[in-house]
Design an enzyme around this catalytic site. Structure first.
Site, mmCIF file in Angstrom:
data_model
loop_
_atom_site.group_PDB
_atom_site.id
_atom_site.type_symbol
_atom_site.label_atom_id
_atom_site.label_comp_id
_atom_site.label_asym_id
_atom_site.label_seq_id
_atom_site.Cartn_x
_atom_site.Cartn_y
_atom_site.Cartn_z
ATOM 1 N N ASP A 73 -9.628 2.126 8.333
ATOM 2 C CA ASP A 73 -8.173 2.152 8.182
ATOM 3 C C ASP A 73 -7.694 3.595 8.022
ATOM 4 O O ASP A 73 -6.898 3.908 7.131
ATOM 5 C CB ASP A 73 -7.740 1.311 6.991
ATOM 6 C CG ASP A 73 -6.267 0.914 7.066
ATOM 7 O OD1 ASP A 73 -5.694 0.969 8.172
ATOM 8 O OD2 ASP A 73 -5.697 0.546 6.020
ATOM 9 N N ILE B 64 4.752 4.498 -8.378
ATOM 10 C CA ILE B 64 4.753 5.481 -7.290
ATOM 11 C C ILE B 64 4.496 4.834 -5.941
ATOM 12 O O ILE B 64 4.428 5.513 -4.924
ATOM 13 C CB ILE B 64 3.699 6.586 -7.541
ATOM 14 C CG1 ILE B 64 2.306 5.981 -7.736
ATOM 15 C CG2 ILE B 64 4.096 7.442 -8.724
ATOM 16 C CD1 ILE B 64 1.216 7.025 -7.912
ATOM 17 N N GLY B 65 4.341 3.528 -5.914
ATOM 18 C CA GLY B 65 4.132 2.855 -4.634
ATOM 19 C C GLY B 65 3.932 1.372 -4.828
ATOM 20 O O GLY B 65 3.592 0.900 -5.913
#
Length: 839
Positions: A621, A503-504
């Site tokens: 982040d 998925i990534g």
């Protein structure tokens, strides 16, 4: 390359000293150098392949037998996908099931370029599962290395190694029951003095000295940048190198611009040559954008590069003045490494010709941030207020292998005694481990929250349990065992890391969707072996995340540390990232009320980080890809790989190297390197604008003034045209007063100085108020316009400066476990500076 000893930090070199310094830096590469025709090996093949002017000879052809040999305990393998568009060089490989080697006959001593090509194609041997080491001479080149199953491009590792006359083997060592493989090998001599003996050694604090004997080290290419230019492929380079553009490494793109192309061949001064860098590198550059507001205030142009932490790097910077209309004797500018070392660059200190190419070499230490910052900036005493850079290379200085002594002969009596002693020791260890396990089980049962159970591997036994792996296989024996998940269970959950479940992708691994044996849906983040990420950071990630529990923070379910694996398992977020629902996807657009609720949820998570313990936990982040949505669109903040845990409440900041993502970085943090909770507030302000405008924080395809979302939105707000850049899909549904409150909140978050920004609790309160304004907005009649509606609602009191009421939220907070941490904790797992969708 000899360096001037009298050079001092921050003090520019006079012209004469610069001339002497420059002339001492470079020795002329051998004029007799010709590009070699060996060795180029097509592994596992009996066919010769020609690509980019090189002939890769099949290692099964008879012509290679005298000069190149390989271990016979190996086998060739071919791509079984007949319809593949894979280049011919990557359709074969040689695999090794035990420690093996390729051996080359070296007839000329010198520095050699060694390239290893890897491509995990479809074959009977599942290459993506290969985990292995590569070594040569006395150097460990690749440790725990694996090749991702990337159908788009091969993975190439490039080294520079000093080799003597004789036989030179390159060893491939599989990890345990795994295998090793390689598709192609290049090994050829580079020009004399291509790598210097001495260079100036720069520390993050700015101290400098001589670093000697570089030429005897092995260097691994990390970055090779064509500054101001396009991607250069092997066809464009004299030594078949790749050069990539610099744009993604720039901190503030609007401060720099690409120079014009210089049509004629650059002039190479002593030391430089077309082999050091090809003409195309010196024919383009980035220079200071004098039309930029920041640049006009002497704002430096800065590039940030990810490197391994706490290591030494060989850095080569390339210059060629193609920006001046004529030779400018008064053109001088500053070159910086980090912010503490500076060198005055005078392009005409040695030769009064335009477009003369030259370069400088340094050895630069990286710190625990894993970043090296390079900057250029104009000088007040220069007639031309500009600065430029044409190219940059960073190579990691590799460590040497640890030699193991040969085992000594042992008498039978010693052997018997060792066996008996070992048996007794095993019994004692078994008793201690059993006792510790019982105590840990009791400790877990007394907690007021329960982490996900430690799911073990599936087995055919009725108990449903499998034995623990070998003790030596554990990387983190002292961590929270209640969160430990076996590798077998993770293999089951992901169908052995089936790429259909991916998925990534992140800079340090791949994210898979999985289902544990108890039916729990999870996201599995698997670190890539050989990614140079450290075990201490992996341990810290587990320790810290096991202490954090909040409804709006993504939970850590478990981890795996068997063998060389470093895997984190998180709760699965059905709806993906916030950014996926804002732009560049086919997903339906979110309503304005949904967006407000998502922002409020994320603010609650960040507020907990900032105020939920006895210290300040800074995310560092915050961005739209790190805000995830569950099946009900509840927002949860994710990815704490760059986070920093501060000390007691009275500690306001911590000094640290700058890390974060372009477009979201706090300018005050970047300027002072002092990290505070207000740095998260700034980044969250950018996210608020993303939510409102449905566009990236940075978009280099737009006109220059629109590239940076924060700057562009505030410009439009001050000009009264902000409504024009609001997402068109929600523009008509936003109540004007809700919009006013939302924009003023974002504006306060984006104040230049952290002290002028609100706390996250105040931001949360304002967002909740903006949502209330949206919910209570009266329906407009057809004849009413937005101005009428806004004027009625703007009569409400301005309460943005009232104290935060966000601490009274119910049902969100769970107790923080463990002791308070008074010391700063650096968490650097699965993180990278550049924008990444798989975080």
């Amino acid at each position: 390359m000899e360096m001037i000893q009298s050079h001092k930090i921050r003090y520019p070199l006079p012209s004469l000293l610069f001339l002497l310094y420059f002339l001492s830096l470079h020795k002329l590469p051998s004029l007799a150098y010709t590009v070699p025709d060996k060795y180029f090996i097509n592994c596992g093949s009996d066919t010769n392949i020609t690509t980019s002017g090189r002939i890769f000879a099949g290692d099964l052809t008879s012509g290679n037998s005298a000069s190149v040999t390989f271990t016979r305990q190996s086998s060739p393998v071919k791509d079984i996908d007949k319809s593949t568009a894979t280049p011919p060089l990557y359709q074969t490989a040689r695999i090794f099931r035990q420690k093996s080697f390729y051996e080359f006959v070296i007839s000329s001593a010198g520095t050699y370029l060694v390239r290893l090509h890897f491509f995990a194609f479809s074959s009977s041997a599942y290459l993506p599962t290969a985990i292995f080491d590569v070594s040569a001479s006395k150097f460990s080149l690749l440790d725990n290395f694996s090749v991702p199953n990337n159908p788009n491009s091969p993975l190439i590792k490039e080294f520079f190694i000093r080799i003597s006359v004789g036989k030179f083997p390159i060893y491939f060592t599989p990890q345990r029951s795994s295998l090793a493989f390689v598709n192609a090998i290049e090994l050829f001599l580079v020009p004399d003095n291509f790598i210097p003996s001495v260079a100036q050694h720069i520390s993050p604090a700015g101290s400098n000295s001589d670093y000697k004997d570089i030429v005897s080290k092995a260097l691994l290419t990390i970055h090779r940048i064509n500054v101001g230019g396009l991607t250069l492929t092997p066809e464009n380079d004299t030594l078949w190198r790749y050069w990539v553009p610099d744009d993604s490494y720039l901190y503030s793109p609007d401060t720099a611009k690409n120079s014009r192309f210089y049509s004629s061949k650059p002039r190479y001064v002593e030391g430089a040559s077309e082999y050091v860098a090809p003409d195309l590198v010196y024919q383009t550059a980035k220079e200071v954008n004098i039309n930029s507001t920041r640049a006009s205030n002497n704002f430096n142009v800065t590039w940030s590069f990810n490197v391994s932490k706490n290591c030494k790097n060989f850095v080569r910077v390339h210059f060629c003045d193609i920006v001046s209309p004529s030779p400018g004797a008064l053109l001088r500018f500053n070159f910086y490494i980090y912010s503490n070392f500076s060198l005055q660059i005078n392009p005409y200190g040695s030769i009064s010709q335009l477009a003369a190419a030259f370069y400088f070499d340094f050895v630069v230490d990286s710190d625990d941030s894993g970043l090296i910052n390079i900057s250029i900036g104009p000088r007040q005493d220069s007639e031309d207020q500009t600065a430029f850079l044409n190219g940059l290379e960073i190579m990691e200085i590799m460590g040497e292998l640890t030699r193991r002594s040969e085992p000594k002969k042992t008498s039978i009596f010693v052997v018997v005694g060792s066996v008996l002693g070992g048996l007794i020791l095993i019994c004692i260890l078994a008793f201690v481990l059993c006792l510790r396990r019982c105590r840990k089980q009791k400790a877990v049962e007394t907690l007021d929250w329960s982490p996900a159970p430690a799911h073990r591997g599936r087995t055919s036994h009725s108990t449903g349990q499998t034995p623990e792996g070998p003790i030596m296989g554990s990387l983190t024996p002292n961590l929270n065992l209640g969160l430990k998940i076996s590798f077998a269970e993770i293999q089951f959950a992901t169908n052995n890391f089936d790429m259909k479940k991916r998925i990534g992708n992140g800079g340090f691994g791949t994210v898979f969707r999985g289902t544990l044996s108890n039916g729990t849906e999870v996201a599995v983040k698997r670190s890539e072996p050989g990614s140079h990420q450290g075990l201490p950071e992996f341990q810290t990630e587990i320790i810290v995340l096991s202490m954090i529990r909040h409804r709006h923070l993504v939970s850590l379910i478990g981890y795996c540390d068997e063998s060389s694996e470093m895997i984190l398992v998180y709760e699965f977020m059905e709806k993906g990232t916030l950014r996926d629902h804002l732009y560049n996807s086919a997903l339906p657009s979110l309503a304005w009320k949904q967006r407000l609720e998502i922002c409020i949820g994320a603010a609650k998570g960040l507020q907990y980080l900032h105020r939920g313990s006895s210290g300040v936990f800074i995310h560092r982040d915050v961005k739209s890809t790190n805000i995830l949505l569950d099946e009900n669109y509840v927002a949860k903040v994710a990815d704490f790989g760059l986070s920093r845990l501060l000390g007691p409440p009275d500690q306001t900041h911590v000094s640290t190297a700058v890390k974060g993502t372009f477009g979201y970085l706090d300018p005050d943090y970047f300027r002072t390197q002092q990290l505070t909770e207000k740095s998260d507030v700034y980044s969250f302000g950018v996210v608020l604008l993303e939510v409102l405008c449905a566009r990236p924080a940075l978009n280099t395809l737009l006109p220059q003034e629109q590239v940076n979302l924060a700057e562009w939105a505030m410009f439009c707000k001050n000009k009264g045209t902000l409504e024009q850049i609001v997402d068109a899909s929600i523009r008509s549904e936003i109540n004007p007063n809700s919009l006013t409150k939302f924009v003023s909140t974002a504006e306060r978050c984006l104040e230049e100085y952290g002290a002028d920004r609100p706390h996250m609790g105040d931001v949360l309160w304002d967002l909740e108020y903006a949502l209330q304004l949206q919910r209570t907005a009266r329906a407009r009649e057809p004849h009413e316009d937005s101005t009428t509606d806004a004027s009625a609602l703007l009569a409400l009191p301005n309460i943005q400066n009232l104290p935060s009421l966000s601490m009274s939220m119910e049902g969100d907070y769970l107790p923080m476990l463990g002791k308070d941490h008074s010391n700063s904790l650096e968490i650097e797992v699965f993180s990278q500076l550049r924008i990444d969708d798989a975080r």
